[in-house]
Design an enzyme around this catalytic site. Structure first.
Site, PDB file in Angstrom:
ATOM      1  N   CYS A 102      -1.293  -7.893  -7.789  1.00  0.00           N
ATOM      2  CA  CYS A 102      -0.134  -7.957  -6.902  1.00  0.00           C
ATOM      3  C   CYS A 102      -0.700  -8.287  -5.531  1.00  0.00           C
ATOM      4  CB  CYS A 102       0.639  -6.638  -6.866  1.00  0.00           C
ATOM      5  SG  CYS A 102       2.025  -6.726  -5.698  1.00  0.00           S
ATOM      6  N   CYS A 105       1.291  -6.165  -2.436  1.00  0.00           N
ATOM      7  CA  CYS A 105       1.120  -4.719  -2.239  1.00  0.00           C
ATOM      8  C   CYS A 105       0.474  -4.139  -3.491  1.00  0.00           C
ATOM      9  CB  CYS A 105       2.449  -4.054  -1.915  1.00  0.00           C
ATOM     10  SG  CYS A 105       3.735  -4.379  -3.147  1.00  0.00           S
ATOM     11  N   SER A 106       1.265  -3.461  -4.312  1.00  0.00           N
ATOM     12  CA  SER A 106       0.703  -2.911  -5.545  1.00  0.00           C
ATOM     13  C   SER A 106       1.784  -2.749  -6.611  1.00  0.00           C
ATOM     14  CB  SER A 106       0.015  -1.574  -5.269  1.00  0.00           C
ATOM     15  OG  SER A 106       0.947  -0.647  -4.744  1.00  0.00           O
ATOM     16  N   CYS A 107       2.602  -3.771  -6.799  1.00  0.00           N
ATOM     17  CA  CYS A 107       3.632  -3.725  -7.843  1.00  0.00           C
ATOM     18  C   CYS A 107       2.930  -3.572  -9.185  1.00  0.00           C
ATOM     19  CB  CYS A 107       4.476  -4.991  -7.821  1.00  0.00           C
ATOM     20  SG  CYS A 107       5.436  -5.147  -6.295  1.00  0.00           S
TER      21      CYS A 107
END
Length: 194
Positions: A102, A105-107
């Site tokens: 991702c 961000c951090s999906c």
């Protein structure tokens, strides 16, 4: 029981201090903490994803449904919580290796992979795996043959990705639960192979 002569790490001490303060102020009870920990240890996490992978390896009809609509197939096993996100399942094959990132961000598909690892959220991983996936995978100890294509998939708020690793060579001789025990979180992100 832990060894009393070994001091906890700085992170563990910080967690205990925060938990103690929140408990003292009446914001968080031990019961709530235990419920939250149990949720992440038993209700979401890599064990769920491993069950999905093992079922796909053992049940061709389920595998077909999983590849067609990951969210619905995963829901069949009782793993939900993707909110509005679509779950795409990417199958590793003899000619293609998939890896997920991702870049924003951090999906991440929490219901099947649990909490994202620290490195998944790090800027170096997020930027480098797109530019040099073969090199980054090598740093994980994953050597992908030069003739095998590497596809990098960028998760976002609407689409989450989940890698269906290739089964081990002797998978036909193992039960679904034995196979699930072989699957790792990193193999379902694509940074490791089995």
């Amino acid at each position: 029981m832990s060894d009393p002569s070994v001091l906890p790490s700085d992170a563990a001490l910080k967690i205990r201090a925060i938990q103690s303060l929140l408990s003292e102020k009446g914001f968080l009870s031990q019961e709530v903490t235990d419920t939250i920990v149990d949720y992440f240890e038993t209700k979401v996490g890599p064990r769920n994803g491993a069950q999905v992978v093992a079922k796909a390896w053992c049940d061709p009809a389920f595998k077909a449904r999983l590849l067609e609509n990951g969210r619905e197939a995963v829901n069949e096993l009782g793993f939900s919580g993707f909110e509005a996100a679509t779950l795409h399942v990417l199958e590793n094959t003899d000619s293609v290796h998939n890896v997920v990132v991702c870049t924003l961000c951090s999906c991440y598909p929490w219901p099947v992979l649990g909490l994202p690892p620290i490195w998944f959220k790090s800027t170096p991983y997020r930027s480098r795996v797109v530019i040099d996936p073969r090199g980054v995978l090598a740093e994980f100890g994953t050597a992908i043959p030069a003739n095998k294509e590497i596809r990098v998939w960028d998760s976002n708020a609407e689409i989450r990705y989940f890698v269906l690793p290739q089964p081990p060579a002797d998978s036909e001789s193992k039960s679904e639960s034995e196979l699930a025990a072989l699957v790792t979180r990193d193999s379902m992100i694509g940074t490791r192979t089995l």
